[in-house]
Enzyme design. Structure first.
Site, PDB file in Angstrom:
ATOM      1  N   CYS A  43       1.113  -0.910   0.042  1.00 30.21           N
ATOM      2  CA  CYS A  43       0.258  -0.016  -0.180  1.00 30.21           C
ATOM      3  C   CYS A  43       0.873   1.081   0.341  1.00 30.21           C
ATOM      4  O   CYS A  43       2.586   1.109   1.044  1.00 30.21           O
ATOM      5  CB  CYS A  43      -0.956  -0.094   1.293  1.00 30.21           C
ATOM      6  SG  CYS A  43      -1.915   1.784   0.669  1.00 30.21           S
TER       7      CYS A  43
ATOM      8  N   TRP B   3      -9.314   6.100   0.142  1.00 29.38           N
ATOM      9  CA  TRP B   3      -9.620   6.254  -0.942  1.00 29.38           C
ATOM     10  C   TRP B   3      -8.726   5.914  -2.532  1.00 29.38           C
ATOM     11  O   TRP B   3      -8.073   5.627  -1.787  1.00 29.38           O
ATOM     12  CB  TRP B   3     -10.003   7.446  -1.160  1.00 29.38           C
ATOM     13  CG  TRP B   3      -8.548   8.270  -0.622  1.00 29.38           C
ATOM     14  CD1 TRP B   3      -7.175   8.384  -1.448  1.00 29.38           C
ATOM     15  CD2 TRP B   3      -8.560   9.160   0.820  1.00 29.38           C
ATOM     16  NE1 TRP B   3      -6.385   9.127  -0.991  1.00 29.38           N
ATOM     17  CE2 TRP B   3      -6.747   9.428  -0.159  1.00 29.38           C
ATOM     18  CE3 TRP B   3      -9.106   9.128   1.563  1.00 29.38           C
ATOM     19  CZ2 TRP B   3      -6.305   9.790   1.516  1.00 29.38           C
ATOM     20  CZ3 TRP B   3      -8.361   9.419   2.840  1.00 29.38           C
ATOM     21  CH2 TRP B   3      -6.778   9.934   2.938  1.00 29.38           C
TER      22      TRP B   3
ATOM     23  N   ARG C 226       0.204   4.512   3.110  1.00 32.60           N
ATOM     24  CA  ARG C 226      -0.314   4.468   5.033  1.00 32.60           C
ATOM     25  C   ARG C 226       0.044   6.042   5.441  1.00 32.60           C
ATOM     26  O   ARG C 226      -0.081   5.749   6.424  1.00 32.60           O
ATOM     27  CB  ARG C 226       0.961   3.370   4.862  1.00 32.60           C
ATOM     28  CG  ARG C 226       0.356   2.254   4.161  1.00 32.60           C
ATOM     29  CD  ARG C 226       1.166   0.692   4.053  1.00 32.60           C
ATOM     30  NE  ARG C 226       2.467   0.300   3.864  1.00 32.60           N
ATOM     31  CZ  ARG C 226       3.448   0.350   3.724  1.00 32.60           C
ATOM     32  NH1 ARG C 226       3.958  -0.256   4.612  1.00 32.60           N
ATOM     33  NH2 ARG C 226       4.398   0.406   2.151  1.00 32.60           N
TER      34      ARG C 226
ATOM     35  N   GLU D  85      -5.179   3.155 -10.152  1.00 31.92           N
ATOM     36  CA  GLU D  85      -6.197   2.228 -10.693  1.00 31.92           C
ATOM     37  C   GLU D  85      -7.597   1.615 -11.270  1.00 31.92           C
ATOM     38  O   GLU D  85      -7.535   0.746 -11.131  1.00 31.92           O
ATOM     39  CB  GLU D  85      -6.902   1.791  -8.783  1.00 31.92           C
ATOM     40  CG  GLU D  85      -5.559   1.697  -7.443  1.00 31.92           C
ATOM     41  CD  GLU D  85      -5.781   2.141  -6.029  1.00 31.92           C
ATOM     42  OE1 GLU D  85      -6.294   3.091  -5.729  1.00 31.92           O
ATOM     43  OE2 GLU D  85      -6.260   1.217  -5.953  1.00 31.92           O
TER      44      GLU D  85
HETATM   45  N1  ARG Z   1      -6.823  -0.943  -6.977  1.00 27.52           N
HETATM   46  C1  ARG Z   1      -8.289  -1.671  -6.671  1.00 27.52           C
HETATM   47  C2  ARG Z   1      -9.040  -1.354  -7.304  1.00 27.52           C
HETATM   48  O1  ARG Z   1      -8.603  -1.188  -8.338  1.00 27.52           O
HETATM   49  C3  ARG Z   1      -8.105  -1.219  -5.218  1.00 27.52           C
HETATM   50  C4  ARG Z   1      -7.205  -1.095  -3.524  1.00 27.52           C
HETATM   51  C5  ARG Z   1      -7.350  -0.803  -2.313  1.00 27.52           C
HETATM   52  N2  ARG Z   1      -7.113   0.979  -3.272  1.00 27.52           N
HETATM   53  C6  ARG Z   1      -6.997   2.101  -2.391  1.00 27.52           C
HETATM   54  N3  ARG Z   1      -6.761   2.818  -3.112  1.00 27.52           N
HETATM   55  N4  ARG Z   1      -7.399   1.490  -0.751  1.00 27.52           N
HETATM   56  O2  ARG Z   1     -10.624  -1.865  -7.060  1.00 27.52           O
END
Ligand code: ARG
Length: 400
Positions: free
Chosen positions: A87, A258, A90, A263
Site C-alpha cells: 500500500c 480512497w 499509508r 487504479e
Molecule cells: N486496486 C483496487 C481497485 O482498483 C483497490 C485496492 C485498494 N486501493 C485503495 N486506494 N485503497 O479496486
C-alpha cells in the site's frame, strides 16, 4: 430485489468447520508478542501490562481464544495497515476509523454492517478510511466470510456475441451469484450482491442504491468522452483479506481508503481482461493505431487518467494521484524511520503503473519484512473472490 435465502454450504464439509490448514485456536505466543508490541507503543504501568498478559493467557487456556479490548483492536487494525507492504497510501494509518461490530451474528446484520460502512465512510465525498470488524474465527473453526473481494464490484457476463459485458474479472463470481438466485439489472456497471458465509450457510445480499456512490467519467477537453458511458465506484473497500492480530483471525473485516486514479485509469478500465477501453478511446481520439510504436495506447491511457482526475474533482470526491501519493509515501517512510521502525514495502506494488520513473518511489529500494498485525489474503479467500471455491447444495444432490 429481496434477499435470497441461503440454500447452500460452501466447501466440501457440511456447514461450519475448520478450513484445512487454518489454526482456529489463538496462538499463545502470538498473543503475547502482540501485547508486548501494543504496550511498547501504548505504554501503561508495568502492573497493568502484566495483569493484561496474565488475563489473556488465562482466557486462551480456558476458551481457546481471547477478546481484544476496543483499544487493542483499533490499534491492531491500524498497524495492520501500517504493515501493508503493497500500500502506497499509508501516511494516514493512524487515522483509520475502526467500527467494532464483533457482536453481530446473522448474515443479514453483517450485510447491513457492510452497507452502513459504505455510507459512513462516504461523508459526502470526503472519503474516510474505515474498517469494520466482524466476529473473529472461533476455536471450533466457525467463521464469518465475505466472499466478494470488494464490497462494490461490477458484474461481468458473456454476451451471445462472445463479447464481455462489464468487468471480465468477475465472470465466474457473477455466475455464482446468479446460481444462488441473484438477478442484477444487467449492463456494464451492474453492482454485484454480497455473498456472505456464516454457520447458517451462504447467502446473497444485494447492495442498496444509497450505499453505492459512483462517478460518471468526462474529460476536461474531449466533449465526446462522456458518450463512452464510463463510470467507476468511489470507494475501494477490500473485503476478502483476513485481519490477523495477536493470533486472532478476523476473517471478515472490510476496509477502505480512497482511490488513486491509476487504479481505475491504468488497470480497471484498461486491462484486456477487464474493461479494455483503450481501443475505443484511441479510435475516438483519431490516433494512428496501426502499430504499438505510435504509442496510441499510451496516449489514450494518459487521457483516461486525466478524465478520472477531472471527473472525481468535479464531483468533489476524494481521489489521489500518483505524484501526490508518491511524495506522501516518502514522507511516511521518513516518519517511520524517525519513530525507529522499519517500513516494509514491495517495490512492484508501490511504483505506480503509469509514469513510474517520474515518481520518487521508483528510485530506491525498500525493506520487505512480513510483519504482524497484518491483512492477509489466503488462497481459499482468493478463490472465493474469484468464484472458483467449491459450493454444493445443502442436503441436495452434489452432482446437480
Ligand atoms: N486496486 C483496487 C481497485 O482498483 C483497490 C485496492 C485498494 N486501493 C485503495 N486506494 N485503497 O479496486
Amino acid at each position: 430485489m429481496h434477499h435470497a435465502r441461503s440454500t447452500v454450504w460452501p466447501g466440501d464439509t457440511a456447514g461450519p468447520g475448520a478450513e484445512a490448514g487454518s489454526a482456529a485456536v489463538a496462538d499463545h505466543r502470538q498473543a503475547l508478542d502482540f501485547l508486548r508490541q501494543y504496550f511498547r507503543e501504548n505504554p501503561v504501568t508495568r502492573a497493568g501490562e502484566l495483569r493484561r498478559m496474565r488475563d489473556v493467557s488465562c482466557e486462551i487456556e480456558h476458551t481457546g481464544t481471547y477478546r481484544h479490548t476496543g483499544a487493542e483492536l483499533a490499534w491492531g487494525a491500524r498497524v495492520a495497515w501500517r504493515n501493508s507492504a503493497r500500500c502506497i497510501g499509508r501516511l494516514y494509518w493512524n487515522n483509520l476509523n475502526v467500527r467494532d461490530l464483533r457482536d453481530v451474528k446473522t448474515a443479514e446484520d453483517i450485510a447491513e454492517g457492510c452497507f452502513e460502512h459504505l455510507r459512513s465512510s462516504w461523508r459526502g465525498g470526503r472519503i474516510r478510511p474505515t474498517i469494520t470488524v466482524f466476529p473473529a474465527e472461533q476455536p471450533d473453526g466457525s467463521a464469518v466470510r465475505i466472499w466478494n473481494d470488494q464490497l462494490i464490484r461490477y458484474a461481468g457476463r458473456q454476451a451471445d456475441t462472445g463479447a464481455t459485458v462489464g468487468d471480465g474479472q468477475y465472470l465466474r463470481f457473477t455466475r455464482l451469484a446468479e446460481r444462488l438466485g441473484w438477478r442484477g439489472a444487467g449492463g456494464r456497471f451492474d453492482v454485484l450482491p454480497l455473498l456472505i458465509e456464516t454457520a447458517a450457510g451462504l447467502s446473497v445480499h444485494p447492495v442498496p442504491d444509497d450505499a453505492v456512490r459512483e462517478v460518471p467519467l468526462e474529460h476536461p477537453e474531449f466533449g465526446w468522452f462522456g458518450e463512452l458511458g464510463l463510470r467507476w465506484h468511489a470507494i475501494p473497500a477490500i473485503s476478502n483479506m483476513r485481519l490477523e492480530i495477536g493470533g486472532v483471525h478476523y476473517t471478515a473485516a472490510p476496509f477502505n481508503g480512497w482511490y488513486m486514479q491509476t487504479e481505475i485509469a491504468a488497470r480497471n478500465l484498461v486491462d484486456a481482461h477487464r474493461y479494455d477501453t483503450l481501443p475505443r478511446i484511441g479510435e475516438r481520439m483519431g490516433l494512428d493505431m496501426s502499430s504499438e510504436r505510435t504509442l496510441w495506447r499510451d496516449r489514450a491511457m494518459l487521457e483516461l487518467n486525466r478524465a478520472v482526475l477531472h471527473s472525481f474533482d468535479a464531483a468533489g470526491v476524494s481521489l489521489s494521484d500518483h505524484h501526490t501519493e508518491s511524495r506522501r509515501f516518502l514522507d511516511h517512510l521518513a516518519r517511520e524511520e524517525r519513530a525507529g521502525r522499519s517500513c516494509p514495502a514491495d517495490w512492484s506494488w508501490i511504483v505506480p503503473p503509469v509514469s513510474g520513473g517520474l515518481t520518487p518511489v521508483y528510485h530506491r529500494y525498500y525493506d520487505e519484512a512480513d510483519l504482524r498485525p497484518a491483512f492477509v489474503l489466503d488462497d481459499p479467500a482468493r478463490e472465493r473472490g474469484q468464484g472458483t471455491f467449491p459450493v454444493r447444495s445443502a442436503g441436495g444432490c452434489p452432482f446437480s
